[in-house]
Write a protein that holds these residues in place. Structure first.
Motif, PDB file in Angstrom:
ATOM      1  N   SER A 121      -8.210  -5.393  -4.188  1.00  0.00           N
ATOM      2  CA  SER A 121      -6.890  -6.033  -3.671  1.00  0.00           C
ATOM      3  C   SER A 121      -6.409  -7.333  -4.257  1.00  0.00           C
ATOM      4  O   SER A 121      -6.158  -8.184  -3.801  1.00  0.00           O
ATOM      5  CB  SER A 121      -7.203  -6.409  -2.135  1.00  0.00           C
ATOM      6  N   GLN A 153      -3.243  -4.174   4.347  1.00  0.00           N
ATOM      7  CA  GLN A 153      -3.865  -4.715   3.360  1.00  0.00           C
ATOM      8  C   GLN A 153      -3.535  -6.115   2.858  1.00  0.00           C
ATOM      9  O   GLN A 153      -2.183  -6.352   2.990  1.00  0.00           O
ATOM     10  CB  GLN A 153      -3.729  -3.772   2.184  1.00  0.00           C
ATOM     11  N   ARG A 154      -4.179  -6.745   2.432  1.00  0.00           N
ATOM     12  CA  ARG A 154      -3.876  -8.362   2.136  1.00  0.00           C
ATOM     13  C   ARG A 154      -4.450  -8.354   0.376  1.00  0.00           C
ATOM     14  O   ARG A 154      -5.198  -8.175   0.206  1.00  0.00           O
ATOM     15  CB  ARG A 154      -4.728  -9.167   2.718  1.00  0.00           C
ATOM     16  N   ILE A 155      -3.530  -8.579  -0.228  1.00  0.00           N
ATOM     17  CA  ILE A 155      -3.520  -8.528  -1.551  1.00  0.00           C
ATOM     18  C   ILE A 155      -3.461 -10.027  -2.279  1.00  0.00           C
ATOM     19  O   ILE A 155      -2.354 -10.636  -2.125  1.00  0.00           O
ATOM     20  CB  ILE A 155      -2.443  -7.553  -2.357  1.00  0.00           C
ATOM     21  N   ASN A 181       0.477  -1.654   5.425  1.00  0.00           N
ATOM     22  CA  ASN A 181      -0.800  -0.899   5.981  1.00  0.00           C
ATOM     23  C   ASN A 181      -1.800  -1.635   6.264  1.00  0.00           C
ATOM     24  O   ASN A 181      -3.082  -1.104   6.498  1.00  0.00           O
ATOM     25  CB  ASN A 181      -1.200   0.045   4.768  1.00  0.00           C
ATOM     26  N   SER A 196      -6.053  -1.650  -5.508  1.00  0.00           N
ATOM     27  CA  SER A 196      -6.834  -0.952  -4.245  1.00  0.00           C
ATOM     28  C   SER A 196      -7.704  -1.722  -3.737  1.00  0.00           C
ATOM     29  O   SER A 196      -8.309  -2.448  -4.143  1.00  0.00           O
ATOM     30  CB  SER A 196      -7.183   0.643  -5.130  1.00  0.00           C
ATOM     31  N   VAL A 197      -8.213  -1.094  -2.499  1.00  0.00           N
ATOM     32  CA  VAL A 197      -9.355  -1.615  -2.025  1.00  0.00           C
ATOM     33  C   VAL A 197     -10.835  -1.185  -2.668  1.00  0.00           C
ATOM     34  O   VAL A 197     -10.667   0.098  -3.141  1.00  0.00           O
ATOM     35  CB  VAL A 197      -9.265  -1.004  -0.357  1.00  0.00           C
ATOM     36  N   PRO A 198     -11.648  -1.777  -2.808  1.00  0.00           N
ATOM     37  CA  PRO A 198     -11.988  -3.273  -2.255  1.00  0.00           C
ATOM     38  C   PRO A 198     -11.422  -4.405  -3.019  1.00  0.00           C
ATOM     39  O   PRO A 198     -11.639  -5.515  -2.372  1.00  0.00           O
ATOM     40  CB  PRO A 198     -13.336  -3.211  -1.912  1.00  0.00           C
ATOM     41  N   ASN A 251       1.137  -9.614   2.190  1.00  0.00           N
ATOM     42  CA  ASN A 251       0.408  -8.871   3.366  1.00  0.00           C
ATOM     43  C   ASN A 251       1.354  -7.364   3.441  1.00  0.00           C
ATOM     44  O   ASN A 251       2.518  -7.578   3.384  1.00  0.00           O
ATOM     45  CB  ASN A 251       0.662  -9.500   4.488  1.00  0.00           C
TER      46      ASN A 251
END
Length: 477
Positions: free
Chosen positions: A421, A51-53, A49, A417-419, A46
């Motif tokens: 992750s 984002q959850r990777i 920013n 990177s998104v999307p 987590n």
């Protein structure tokens, strides 16, 4: 891991560089604006920013139980409340004794003693010194044994001794004048690139054994301490398993010349390949004289590694000096030992080594089915939960991409990177004297079948995005 200097990431923007300069940390790359993790649980990281990777590699195949395991945390807290530190020159702890006993029992009694250090590089340094000391004690102080043989492009660590033992040209280049001249290198067992047209696997193994024997002869009788190799090659080549009979052949050559066999399982060991030790696989089935373990030993909960030592070496030292002329301040650190013991207990109690074999079959089949026909995929290979995809510019000729294109590292950047992750581990191998590109997939032993299926699908999406984007086709011509 940031690639070596020759494959470092492109220059960041001015704003990114200025932002990273505000940190007092000397990061691995001064050009990167590092993402900050605020928490981790299970298979996820987590970020600050939001984002959850999905951590599909456990870092560099480290987090074998995933993140935030309650049993391991409790064991570490209990040890801190008991004894946080003791100096191994004078004292021991119950955590250290139990861990070493468990490690030796895990070899079926084939190994005799365990030496606990704090990193894979430290374990390799200890193995080099242990091999040399063994022959000094066995043959006397005037022994000629000072040479080591390892493989191209093996990676055994970044300290000077470990880097000397390794054969990765890009990692060695900057420090070449400092590296020990006592190491020479032979070819790896790398079927995808090493097997010649019309050559059988048995013929290939015999050729490699002859190459090793020739190197022993070139160096001279009674001069080599050991031959060292990764049982399953990790980041240097990308999850390359030995052919059946390979290590048995190498061991026969070592025995013929009176040298030791050192197996480096820092990355591939402790269950990662579907056996507690990769050398216990039926395709290997060779007991080393010295073994190193690391990443999966403590699962990332504390810095820890180990050298496992065979009985004949222990007997010689025990009846000679009675002491290993080597040590570290944080050797056998109590909290690290407690963490590793807890990790190994979870692996054993939950039957995770067998689970790795089952999940690994699903992961391997999925990656091969999803990716093998892609024009840019040269090879999909691996064992257990330790898999790699090697990329090529030409599928028929197996021509690698140019090192300057930084294919593996750029794929990693797309992945986080998104999307998407997802964390994929980039690596550079060895092809035509330069480098090839691959990514590693090495999820935790605790992941689910659904996790595996999601990883396979997402890897395919990441690679299609990277190689088929509309603005890049000319780059890959």
């Amino acid at each position: 891991m940031t690639p070596p200097l020759e494959t470092s990431s492109p220059r960041a923007s001015v704003n990114e560089t200025q932002k990273s300069q505000t940190s007092s940390v000397f990061h691995r790359s001064m050009d990167e604006d590092f993402l900050k993790i605020i928490s981790a649980d299970g298979i996820y990281l987590n970020l600050e920013n939001g984002q959850r990777i999905l951590d599909a590699t456990g870092g560099p195949a480290v987090a074998c139980l995933g993140h935030n395991n309650p049993s391991v945390k409790a064991a570490m807290v209990a040890q801190i409340n008991s004894t946080a530190y003791c100096h191994s020159m004078f004292f021991t702890t119950e955590a250290t004794e139990q861990l070493c006993d468990k490690l030796i029992r895990g070899t079926g009694g084939q190994m005799s003693k365990a030496f606990i250090a704090s990193s894979g590089s430290e374990a390799i340094e200890a193995a080099i010194k242990m091999a040399r000391q063994y022959f000094v004690e066995l043959e006397g102080p005037n022994t000629k044994r000072q040479d080591f043989i390892s493989r191209k492009p093996g990676f055994h660590g970044t300290t000077i001794g470990a880097l000397s033992l390794g054969g990765h040209p890009l990692r060695r280049k900057l420090f070449e004048p400092l590296l020990g001249k006592y190491v020479s290198h032979v070819s790896p067992c790398y079927e995808y690139r090493g097997l010649e047209d019309g050559e059988s696997q048995d013929g290939y193994v015999k050729r490699l054994a002859q190459e090793l024997d020739d190197e022993f002869r070139r160096l001279g009788p009674g001069t080599v301490c050991a031959f060292a190799a990764e049982t399953v090659v990790g980041s240097a080549l990308g999850c390359v398993s030995p052919l059946p009979g390979y290590f048995a052949a190498m061991k026969r050559v070592c025995d013929k010349h009176g040298a030791l066999l050192i197996l480096d399982e820092v990355m591939c060991g402790m269950g990662r390949c579907g056996y507690l030790h990769a050398w216990q696989s039926p395709d290997v089935n060779v007991v080393p004289d010295i073994q190193t373990i690391g990443k999966g030993l403590g699962g990332g909960y504390a810095p820890i590694s180990a050298m496992l030592i065979g009985k004949k070496i222990v007997d010689v030292v025990s009846s000679g000096s009675g002491a290993f002329n080597h040590g570290h301040t944080y050797q056998a650190h109590p909290v690290a030992c407690a963490a590793a013991l807890a990790v190994q207990n979870v692996i054993e109690d939950e039957g995770l080594v067998g689970r790795v074999r089952a999940l690994g079959a699903i992961l391997g089949a999925g990656l091969k089915s999803q990716l093998s026909k892609r024009w840019y995929v040269g090879d999909v290979r691996g064992v257990g939960l330790f898999w790699a995809i090697e990329f090529v510019k030409n599928k028929q000729t197996r021509e690698p991409f140019n090192v300057s294109q930084q294919i593996g590292f750029r794929i990693h950047k797309v992945g986080i990177s998104v999307p998407y992750s997802i964390l994929l581990y980039p690596g550079g191998g060895y092809a035509d004297g330069s480098t090839s590109d691959h990514i590693l997939v090495a999820p935790p032993y605790t992941c689910s079948v659904n996790d595996i299926q999601y990883i396979v699908t997402t890897v395919g999406r990441v690679l299609d995005d990277f190689f088929n984007r509309s603005d890049s086709p000319k780059e890959f011509e």
